[in-house]
Design a protein around this motif. Structure first.
Motif, PDB file in Angstrom:
ATOM      1  N   PRO A 243      45.899  34.504  33.377  1.00 60.49           N
ATOM      2  CA  PRO A 243      46.246  35.268  34.598  1.00 60.49           C
ATOM      3  C   PRO A 243      45.054  35.949  35.260  1.00 60.49           C
ATOM      4  O   PRO A 243      44.887  35.823  36.487  1.00 60.49           O
ATOM      5  N   PRO A 244      44.176  36.672  34.520  1.00 62.59           N
ATOM      6  CA  PRO A 244      43.027  37.261  35.226  1.00 62.59           C
ATOM      7  C   PRO A 244      42.068  36.214  35.780  1.00 62.59           C
ATOM      8  O   PRO A 244      41.468  36.425  36.837  1.00 62.59           O
ATOM      9  N   ALA A 245      41.916  35.074  35.089  1.00 61.74           N
ATOM     10  CA  ALA A 245      41.031  34.024  35.589  1.00 61.74           C
ATOM     11  C   ALA A 245      41.562  33.442  36.893  1.00 61.74           C
ATOM     12  O   ALA A 245      40.805  33.202  37.841  1.00 61.74           O
ATOM     13  N   ILE A 246      42.878  33.220  36.953  1.00 65.93           N
ATOM     14  CA  ILE A 246      43.487  32.695  38.178  1.00 65.93           C
ATOM     15  C   ILE A 246      43.386  33.716  39.307  1.00 65.93           C
ATOM     16  O   ILE A 246      43.102  33.373  40.467  1.00 65.93           O
ATOM     17  N   LEU A 247      43.606  34.983  38.980  1.00 65.96           N
ATOM     18  CA  LEU A 247      43.469  36.037  39.992  1.00 65.96           C
ATOM     19  C   LEU A 247      42.033  36.118  40.497  1.00 65.96           C
ATOM     20  O   LEU A 247      41.793  36.309  41.699  1.00 65.96           O
ATOM     21  N   LEU A 248      41.073  35.943  39.601  1.00 63.69           N
ATOM     22  CA  LEU A 248      39.668  35.915  40.008  1.00 63.69           C
ATOM     23  C   LEU A 248      39.396  34.715  40.912  1.00 63.69           C
ATOM     24  O   LEU A 248      38.614  34.820  41.874  1.00 63.69           O
ATOM     25  N   GLY A 249      40.053  33.570  40.651  1.00 62.22           N
ATOM     26  CA  GLY A 249      39.914  32.410  41.523  1.00 62.22           C
ATOM     27  C   GLY A 249      40.407  32.692  42.928  1.00 62.22           C
ATOM     28  O   GLY A 249      39.784  32.293  43.924  1.00 62.22           O
ATOM     29  N   ILE A 250      41.535  33.404  43.034  1.00 62.31           N
ATOM     30  CA  ILE A 250      42.067  33.774  44.358  1.00 62.31           C
ATOM     31  C   ILE A 250      41.104  34.711  45.080  1.00 62.31           C
ATOM     32  O   ILE A 250      40.815  34.548  46.280  1.00 62.31           O
ATOM     33  N   ALA A 251      40.595  35.709  44.339  1.00 65.41           N
ATOM     34  CA  ALA A 251      39.649  36.655  44.943  1.00 65.41           C
ATOM     35  C   ALA A 251      38.378  35.937  45.392  1.00 65.41           C
ATOM     36  O   ALA A 251      37.840  36.218  46.474  1.00 65.41           O
ATOM     37  N   ALA A 252      37.903  34.998  44.571  1.00 64.56           N
ATOM     38  CA  ALA A 252      36.684  34.251  44.921  1.00 64.56           C
ATOM     39  C   ALA A 252      36.889  33.430  46.190  1.00 64.56           C
ATOM     40  O   ALA A 252      35.976  33.313  47.018  1.00 64.56           O
ATOM     41  N   ALA A 253      38.076  32.856  46.347  1.00 64.40           N
ATOM     42  CA  ALA A 253      38.359  32.085  47.564  1.00 64.40           C
ATOM     43  C   ALA A 253      38.291  32.979  48.799  1.00 64.40           C
ATOM     44  O   ALA A 253      37.686  32.607  49.821  1.00 64.40           O
ATOM     45  N   GLY A 254      38.894  34.157  48.713  1.00 64.83           N
ATOM     46  CA  GLY A 254      38.852  35.080  49.848  1.00 64.83           C
ATOM     47  C   GLY A 254      37.442  35.512  50.176  1.00 64.83           C
ATOM     48  O   GLY A 254      37.034  35.549  51.350  1.00 64.83           O
ATOM     49  N   VAL A 255      36.664  35.828  49.149  1.00 60.37           N
ATOM     50  CA  VAL A 255      35.277  36.245  49.367  1.00 60.37           C
ATOM     51  C   VAL A 255      34.453  35.090  49.927  1.00 60.37           C
ATOM     52  O   VAL A 255      33.629  35.271  50.830  1.00 60.37           O
ATOM     53  N   GLY A 256      34.684  33.885  49.396  1.00 60.80           N
ATOM     54  CA  GLY A 256      33.954  32.720  49.889  1.00 60.80           C
ATOM     55  C   GLY A 256      34.204  32.459  51.364  1.00 60.80           C
ATOM     56  O   GLY A 256      33.270  32.147  52.123  1.00 60.80           O
ATOM     57  N   ILE A 257      35.447  32.584  51.783  1.00 65.76           N
ATOM     58  CA  ILE A 257      35.784  32.390  53.204  1.00 65.76           C
ATOM     59  C   ILE A 257      35.073  33.433  54.062  1.00 65.76           C
ATOM     60  O   ILE A 257      34.536  33.127  55.132  1.00 65.76           O
ATOM     61  N   LEU A 258      35.067  34.685  53.600  1.00 63.33           N
ATOM     62  CA  LEU A 258      34.387  35.749  54.339  1.00 63.33           C
ATOM     63  C   LEU A 258      32.892  35.471  54.454  1.00 63.33           C
ATOM     64  O   LEU A 258      32.291  35.694  55.509  1.00 63.33           O
ATOM     65  N   ALA A 358      35.492  42.191  36.206  1.00 61.47           N
ATOM     66  CA  ALA A 358      35.715  42.510  34.793  1.00 61.47           C
ATOM     67  C   ALA A 358      36.036  43.987  34.583  1.00 61.47           C
ATOM     68  O   ALA A 358      36.807  44.334  33.674  1.00 61.47           O
ATOM     69  N   PHE A 359      35.480  44.868  35.423  1.00 57.31           N
ATOM     70  CA  PHE A 359      35.751  46.304  35.259  1.00 57.31           C
ATOM     71  C   PHE A 359      37.240  46.610  35.414  1.00 57.31           C
ATOM     72  O   PHE A 359      37.814  47.369  34.646  1.00 57.31           O
ATOM     73  N   GLY A 360      37.881  45.983  36.405  1.00 58.31           N
ATOM     74  CA  GLY A 360      39.305  46.214  36.605  1.00 58.31           C
ATOM     75  C   GLY A 360      40.172  45.376  35.694  1.00 58.31           C
ATOM     76  O   GLY A 360      41.245  45.815  35.262  1.00 58.31           O
ATOM     77  N   ALA A 361      39.712  44.153  35.388  1.00 57.02           N
ATOM     78  CA  ALA A 361      40.531  43.245  34.575  1.00 57.02           C
ATOM     79  C   ALA A 361      40.736  43.775  33.168  1.00 57.02           C
ATOM     80  O   ALA A 361      41.803  43.592  32.562  1.00 57.02           O
ATOM     81  N   MET A 362      39.723  44.439  32.628  1.00 60.11           N
ATOM     82  CA  MET A 362      39.858  44.961  31.271  1.00 60.11           C
ATOM     83  C   MET A 362      40.904  46.053  31.185  1.00 60.11           C
ATOM     84  O   MET A 362      41.494  46.284  30.125  1.00 60.11           O
ATOM     85  N   LEU A 363      41.144  46.739  32.301  1.00 60.59           N
ATOM     86  CA  LEU A 363      42.186  47.764  32.329  1.00 60.59           C
ATOM     87  C   LEU A 363      43.541  47.163  32.681  1.00 60.59           C
ATOM     88  O   LEU A 363      44.567  47.533  32.092  1.00 60.59           O
ATOM     89  N   ALA A 364      43.562  46.223  33.655  1.00 57.31           N
ATOM     90  CA  ALA A 364      44.830  45.645  34.107  1.00 57.31           C
ATOM     91  C   ALA A 364      45.391  44.612  33.144  1.00 57.31           C
ATOM     92  O   ALA A 364      46.605  44.392  33.096  1.00 57.31           O
ATOM     93  N   PHE A 365      44.506  43.954  32.371  1.00 54.11           N
ATOM     94  CA  PHE A 365      44.945  42.913  31.431  1.00 54.11           C
ATOM     95  C   PHE A 365      44.401  43.240  30.036  1.00 54.11           C
ATOM     96  O   PHE A 365      43.458  42.603  29.557  1.00 54.11           O
ATOM     97  N   PRO A 366      44.994  44.236  29.366  1.00 47.30           N
ATOM     98  CA  PRO A 366      44.460  44.657  28.058  1.00 47.30           C
ATOM     99  C   PRO A 366      44.565  43.581  26.987  1.00 47.30           C
ATOM    100  O   PRO A 366      43.800  43.609  26.018  1.00 47.30           O
ATOM    101  N   ALA A 367      45.495  42.627  27.152  1.00 47.46           N
ATOM    102  CA  ALA A 367      45.648  41.577  26.140  1.00 47.46           C
ATOM    103  C   ALA A 367      44.596  40.482  26.277  1.00 47.46           C
ATOM    104  O   ALA A 367      44.417  39.670  25.360  1.00 47.46           O
ATOM    105  N   ALA A 368      43.898  40.436  27.409  1.00 46.59           N
ATOM    106  CA  ALA A 368      42.881  39.405  27.625  1.00 46.59           C
ATOM    107  C   ALA A 368      41.676  39.674  26.733  1.00 46.59           C
ATOM    108  O   ALA A 368      41.320  40.825  26.454  1.00 46.59           O
ATOM    109  N   THR A 369      41.051  38.596  26.301  1.00 52.68           N
ATOM    110  CA  THR A 369      39.918  38.718  25.368  1.00 52.68           C
ATOM    111  C   THR A 369      38.574  38.430  26.020  1.00 52.68           C
ATOM    112  O   THR A 369      37.551  38.388  25.333  1.00 52.68           O
TER     113      THR A 369
END
Length: 591
Positions: A243-258, A358-369
């Motif tokens: 889930p965080p990797a996919i969310l990062l993919g969405i964020a990267a797409a938005g940033v890339g377009i900008l 990663a700063f936000g993902a570690m808080l939002a996705f505590p189960a992620a390694t």
């Protein structure tokens, strides 16, 4: 002497051409040669760039420009400005000598059957070296691929290869360039397949892979540089990591377009300004110089800065600030006229984006390694695929620079997400977006040049029958008896197109009661449905479908509307299908 001639007989140009054209082995040999030359070209350009950095900025032999401690150095501010002046002077002389725009490898394969000028490509490489060498925020990958692809194209021209094989050899050059630049043969091969050739076939696999391998080997022997990321201790990827990797993919797409729109906006502002083109690079150099005084990490491609930020633990504010500075520096560099690409810049900014995430993902996705470095690798690939394109290219790049397969599967999920979001919301990569801004309809490197060559002007019949629109019905029936022709084009007194008249319809509708002295106005159809000689077969087929007509008149242009010929739907579709089938058989090696 006779014995020597006998030994050299297989190397005669005619025999070499026959060997390359008739044998798959010949293409592999040609790909090997292209790969070796690509490795040499990349090594030479890399050496020249590093030498310029050492000479201009005074860095040590083992240092990278973007990771050097140059704060407070005057050269950091002045070098981009001087480089801009040098580039502006070069552009001034080129504008007087070279009128046509230079073609890049994607455009060459899409429109010109793999034909790419070596002279123009060397000029592009020199511009890229000046830009990168003086610290502009651009990488050398554009110059690498331009020169190596042109070498492949030139060899294809020498061997007189078929269109599909010439495109393949150009792709071999691009594959070799990327493989040599990143120590990543699979990345180079799929860069060629996805971005330069536009398709993958069994026949094209071996030459491209061999070219990438040979280029990588040659570059390692000559320079020894490697591009590797150590992800540190990491056990395995779990379901919670996706889930965080996919969310990062969405964020990267938005940033890339900008970022792509930011570069285009900068270019548009530069074009609309009253500043002459040769003066734009020095002005851009001033902006880059100011940004570099804040952080020298914005200089050049950013190889050293990437490793610096991956191995260290910068704060969130430092990462965000550097990301903003690098984005602006890259946009200004390219928009103001510095020559280069966004390949490595997108990797660097993607790595920064991943560590920020990663700063936000570690808080939002505590189960992620996932660790911050792994997020950086995922972000690097996801942002790069949004800007550059090539999902498998960026996935294999992650695999080859980390050597970790589980991480690669995670990267693939993010890359596919980023690619999908970019395609559905924006529809372009950086290269194809710039084609779009120029008025080109290229969406990829797929071969559409032959479609453009299959024009209405080449397909139409010039012996079209015309009639003045004010002619009486009786005169028309006298001049065009039933069965003499199917259709007649009506023109006015200035011989301009008025519409189409169907002869059977005239005889079916005209009766004695109506009187044969009436005019032809009621029988004139398709008044605004016309073709132009410059339209291609695909555009013509679409207009036939829209007008629901099986034939249309061809006029010289939309202003004069002089009748030039006639084209039928059946003939257009037949010729289009024949040519498409021929291209497919040629690509599969049946011809």
């Amino acid at each position: 002497m006779a014995r020597l001639r006998h030994l050299l007989k297989p190397l005669e140009p005619a025999r070499l051409r026959a060997f390359a054209r008739r044998s798959e082995v010949g293409l592999v040999v040609a790909g090997t040669l292209v790969g070796a030359l690509a490795g040499i070209a990349v090594s030479i350009m890399s050496y020249l760039s590093i030498s310029l950095h050492r000479l201009i900025f005074g860095i040590a032999d083992h240092e990278r420009l973007s990771s050097s401690d140059l704060k407070g150095e005057l050269s950091v501010f002045m070098a981009p400005i001087v480089g801009g002046l040098a580039l502006g002077l070069l552009l001034f002389f080129l504008s007087r000598w070279r009128k046509k725009p230079m073609v890049d490898p994607i455009e060459a394969n899409a429109l010109h059957g793999g034909r790419l000028s070596l002279t123009d490509s060397i000029i592009v490489a020199v511009q890229n070296l000046v830009s990168n060498g003086f610290g502009a925020s651009v990488g050398l990958e554009a110059g690498y691929t331009q020169v190596a692809s042109a070498v492949g194209s030139k060899l294809g021209t020498f061997l007189q290869l078929r269109r599909a094989d010439a495109r393949l050899l150009l792709g071999c050059g691009a594959a070799g360039a990327i493989a040599a630049a990143f120590n990543a043969p699979l990345t180079g091969a799929f860069y060629a397949f996805e971005l330069i050739i536009g398709s993958y076939t069994i026949i094209s696999l071996t030459p491209v892979i061999v070219s990438a391998l040979i280029a990588n080997l040659v570059a390692r022997l000559l320079s020894g540089d490697e591009f590797v990321i150590d992800i540190g201790a990491f056990e395995q990827v779990t379901l919670a990591d996706y889930p965080p990797a996919i969310l990062l993919g969405i964020a990267a797409a938005g940033v890339g377009i900008l970022i792509m729109q930011g570069v285009s906006l900068t270019e548009e502002l530069a074009r609309k300004s009253a500043i002459p083109a040769p003066l734009r690079p020095p002005i851009g150099g001033i902006v880059v110089g100011v940004l570099a005084t804040v952080s020298p990490q914005v200089l050049s491609g950013g190889h050293g800065a990437m490793h610096l930020n991956l191995t260290n633990q910068p704060t969130l504010a430092m990462l965000a600030g550097l990301f903003l500075l690098k984005s602006v520096a890259s946009a200004v560099s390219i928009g103001s006229g510095f020559r280069g690409g966004l390949f490595f810049a997108s990797l660097f900014m993607g790595a920064l984006l991943g560590k920020i995430f990663a700063f936000g993902a570690m808080l939002a996705f505590p189960a992620a390694t996932l660790t911050p470095v792994v997020y950086a690798v995922v972000g690097m690939s996801a942002l790069a695929v949004s800007i550059i394109g090539g999902p498998l290219t960026m996935t294999f790049l992650a695999l080859e620079i980390t050597g970790d397969f589980p991480i690669t599967v995670l990267v693939l999920a993010a890359v596919i997400t980023s690619s999908f979001v970019t395609r559905t919301t924006f529809g372009y990569s950086f290269a194809t977006w710039r084609f779009h801004l120029r008025g080109e309809s290229i969406r990829s490197a797929h071969d559409v040049g032959w479609i453009r060559n299959l024009t209405v002007g080449r397909l139409m019949r010039a012996d079209v029958r015309t009639v003045p629109a004010n002619r009486s019905l009786a005169d028309f029936k006298r001049d065009f008896p039933l069965g003499s022709t199917q259709r007649v084009v009506a023109v006015n007194e200035d011989n301009r197109y008025v519409g189409m008249i169907l002869v059977p319809e005239v005889y079916a509708s005209a009766t004695e009661e109506n009187g044969e002295d009436q005019g032809l106005e009621s029988f004139i159809k398709l008044k605004n449905d016309i073709l132009l000689p410059t339209m291609n077969a695909k555009q013509a087929a679409a207009l036939f479908d829209k007008s629901e007509s099986d034939a249309l008149a061809v006029v010289n242009n939309m202003i004069e509307r002089r009748v030039a010929g006639l084209l039928t739907e059946s003939y257009t579709l037949r010729r289009y299908s024949e040519e498409l089938d021929r291209r497919r058989r040629e690509a599969s090696g049946e011809l």
